[in-house]
Design an enzyme around this catalytic site. Structure first.
Site: not given
Ligand code: PLP
Length: 373
Positions: A194, A324
């Protein structure tokens, strides 16, 4: 100091991206000259990312971010392989894997094995191998954990999985783009990333899908985009910004310097916390941990949120854990076996190249003031 949540855009990208917002803004699928110019920006960006990952350009699929990349891999793989009904993942995945697995389990009657981790956050390889069955479709284990920074032994997981012919996906969102990754050396079949985690724009990411891995599309619509794996008009300015951010970050002359500088700041914070707060626990693996991440748990603090807000008043922005799961008790900290009286006092400090040693000294000063009061 909350860079694992998101990072500042490298300022120079605004100019690079504005060229595509204001001049080359045509739809890159159009065959007129303006479309071809936008398409060139798109395809040049794909080549840059592929070169940095050591894969072919056709193996890079642009998405809206890692959440979409992770969904595309898990849902798309299960859709394309109806004869399989089992996913293996770890207990400490990001919600975009963890919740997606739960959803696939509920809707598609697919079994999911969540492999436990040890107190440092390293996955139990024996349990992972024991979980593999002829019905196992895919193994998905993150490269680096967003809360505690632990880096998983992905190459060893790949070696195990190969013996059983099971493909491996890694959510490398916290690692790729900031630090060097060679997908061929890692051996994975798919990898998610990302842009906003490595000083690129928000709302854009990519997924590496090894040529030959069969993934069904999850977004239906126009056919001819992203190797027919994802419909929707691509966000060319953001994709250009993302590719330029990777190029800039991994440029050899500044890479080494930044790596050492960020690590030095993190180590200073860690050593100072150990010195001034001997009862605090540092979470994550001592060696196999991202060099920008420090998860620290102070015992018997009533609320880590209150601690975070006290720091905020002194202009120090850190987090209590993952953005999150900001309102829930950390699943990750529970799974590494951290006692409740430590979980409640956990702060995640995640640095970037834009932080300074002076700021780190300020953090230690303020923490000492808070705990002395
Ligand atoms: N995977 C991991 C390990 C993350 O830390 C995050 C975001 O915090 C994501 C996936 C999701 O990323 P995005 O918000 O860009 O969809």
């Amino acid at each position: 100091m909350d860079n694992n949540a998101t990072t500042m855009l490298h300022p120079f990208l605004i100019k690079k991206m504005s060229k595509y917002y204001l001049n080359h803004y045509a739809n890159p699928s159009a065959s007129h000259s303006a479309g071809r110019l936008a398409n060139k920006g798109l395809e040049d960006s794909r080549k840059i990312i592929a070169q940095k990952l050591h894969c072919c350009a056709a193996e890079v699929i642009f998405t809206s971010g890692a959440t979409e990349s992770n969904n595309l891999i898990l849902r798309g793989f299960m859709l394309a392989h109806p004869d399989k009904n089992h996913i293996i993942t770890s207990d400490i995945e990001h919600a975009s894997i963890y919740e997606t697995c739960k959803d696939i389990h509920n809707k598609n009657r697919c079994n999911v094995t969540y492999v436990p981790v040890d107190r440092n956050g390293i996955i139990d390889l024996k349990k992972l191998e024991a979980a593999i069955t002829p019905k196992t479709a895919i193994i998905s284990v993150m490269l680096a954990n967003n809360e505690i920074g632990t880096i998983q032994p992905i190459q060893r997981i790949v070696r195990i999985a190969r013996r059983y012919g099971v493909p491996v996906h890694t959510d490398a969102t916290q690692y790729v783009g900031k630090w060097k990754v060679n997908v061929k050396e890692l051996g994975v079949d798919a990898l998610s990333a990302s842009s906003h985690k490595f000083h690129g724009p928000n709302g854009v990411g990519f997924v590496y899908i090894h040529d030959g891995l069969n993934i069904a599309k999850c977004l239906t619509g126009g056919l001819s985009k992203e190797q027919r794996m994802r419909s929707s008009t691509p966000d060319v300015p953001s994709i250009v910004g993302m590719a330029q951010a990777i190029k800039f970050n991994l440029d050899s002359s500044r890479y080494e310097r930044n790596y050492l500088r960020v690590k030095k700041m993190r180590d200073y914070l860690e050593e100072s916390i150990k010195k001034y707060f001997p009862t605090a626990k540092i979470n994550g693996h001592a060696k196999f941990r991202m060099i920008n991440t420090l998860s620290v748990s102070f015992p018997n603090v009533k609320s880590s949120k209150k601690l975070m807000l006290l720091l905020d008043r002194k202009k120090i922005i850190v987090n209590t854990g993952s953005a999150c799961s900001a309102h829930k008790k950390s699943r990750i900290l529970e799974h590494i076996g951290l006692p409740d009286n430590y979980i409640n006092g956990t702060l995640r400090i995640s640095l970037s190249e834009y932080n300074t040693m002076r700021e780190c000294q300020h953090v230690i000063r303020v923490l000492r003031e808070i705990f002395a009061a």
